[in-house]
Scaffold this motif. Structure first.
Motif, mmCIF file in Angstrom:
data_model
loop_
_atom_site.group_PDB
_atom_site.id
_atom_site.type_symbol
_atom_site.label_atom_id
_atom_site.label_comp_id
_atom_site.label_asym_id
_atom_site.label_seq_id
_atom_site.Cartn_x
_atom_site.Cartn_y
_atom_site.Cartn_z
ATOM 1 N N TYR A 31 -12.722 31.477 -34.927
ATOM 2 C CA TYR A 31 -14.095 31.490 -34.446
ATOM 3 C C TYR A 31 -14.477 32.924 -34.082
ATOM 4 O O TYR A 31 -13.638 33.686 -33.618
ATOM 5 N N THR A 79 -10.967 25.924 -17.831
ATOM 6 C CA THR A 79 -10.936 24.918 -18.903
ATOM 7 C C THR A 79 -9.530 24.580 -19.375
ATOM 8 O O THR A 79 -9.365 23.745 -20.251
ATOM 9 N N GLN A 118 -18.662 30.208 -25.354
ATOM 10 C CA GLN A 118 -18.763 29.670 -26.714
ATOM 11 C C GLN A 118 -17.378 29.506 -27.336
ATOM 12 O O GLN A 118 -17.096 28.504 -27.992
ATOM 13 N N THR A 121 -15.596 26.575 -25.626
ATOM 14 C CA THR A 121 -16.227 25.325 -26.030
ATOM 15 C C THR A 121 -15.767 24.937 -27.432
ATOM 16 O O THR A 121 -15.491 23.774 -27.709
ATOM 17 N N PHE A 122 -15.671 25.934 -28.309
ATOM 18 C CA PHE A 122 -15.156 25.669 -29.656
ATOM 19 C C PHE A 122 -13.740 25.111 -29.578
ATOM 20 O O PHE A 122 -13.406 24.137 -30.251
ATOM 21 N N LEU A 124 -12.339 23.495 -27.169
ATOM 22 C CA LEU A 124 -12.365 22.135 -26.619
ATOM 23 C C LEU A 124 -12.756 21.109 -27.681
ATOM 24 O O LEU A 124 -12.264 19.983 -27.672
ATOM 25 N N ASN A 125 -13.629 21.494 -28.599
ATOM 26 C CA ASN A 125 -14.135 20.569 -29.602
ATOM 27 C C ASN A 125 -13.367 20.594 -30.916
ATOM 28 O O ASN A 125 -13.566 19.724 -31.757
ATOM 29 N N ALA A 126 -12.526 21.591 -31.123
ATOM 30 C CA ALA A 126 -11.775 21.703 -32.385
ATOM 31 C C ALA A 126 -10.666 20.657 -32.422
ATOM 32 O O ALA A 126 -10.069 20.321 -31.406
ATOM 33 N N THR A 127 -10.409 20.164 -33.614
ATOM 34 C CA THR A 127 -9.382 19.130 -33.748
ATOM 35 C C THR A 127 -8.064 19.675 -34.269
ATOM 36 O O THR A 127 -7.013 19.122 -33.996
#
Length: 136
Positions: A31, A79, A118, A121-122, A124-127
């Protein structure tokens, strides 16, 4: 400090060895923001770990580099419990200010915090990430 150990940033959560940095840097960035690049790789540990790289040529003053590291670690600390088991490195990739401007100010801190938010957050949402656990 509140005494709540869930918000500590312990040595276990830091990437400190050169080999650990190298194993994450070998992967493609996952990212980018205007000033930062995030590298990440899954790990075998029960927690996420962070490394921060702020080069002198991107932030000429130590005050600025330390501010970048401090803000990055603070956001990571907030986080860390929600993050997946990943080694991540945040690298400053573009200059944030020059020697002619102020070393740090509230506006710079707010901009850094926004960009770094940002990145996390990426995460946290990445799999998934490019590296697999055990590949060193």
């Amino acid at each position: 400090m509140t005494g709540d150990s869930s918000y500590l940033y312990s040595r276990d959560q830091r990437i400190v060895k050169t080999d650990e940095f190298s194993s994450v840097f070998r992967l493609r960035p996952v990212y980018r923001t205007a000033h930062f690049v995030l590298y990440a790789r899954n790990n075998d540990l029960p927690l996420a770990r962070l490394g921060v790289v702020a080069a002198k040529r991107m932030a000429p003053r130590a005050v600025t580099r330390n501010t970048i590291k401090r803000v990055t670690r603070e956001l990571f600390r907030q986080t860390a419990l929600a993050l997946p088991q990943v080694d991540c490195i945040v690298r400053l990739s573009k200059p944030v200010n020059s020697k002619s401007g102020p070393a740090t100010n509230a506006k710079l801190k707010a901009e850094l915090r926004e960009e770094l938010s940002q990145l996390f957050t990426f995460l946290l949402n990445a799999t998934t990430f490019a590296g697999k656990p055990g590949n060193k």
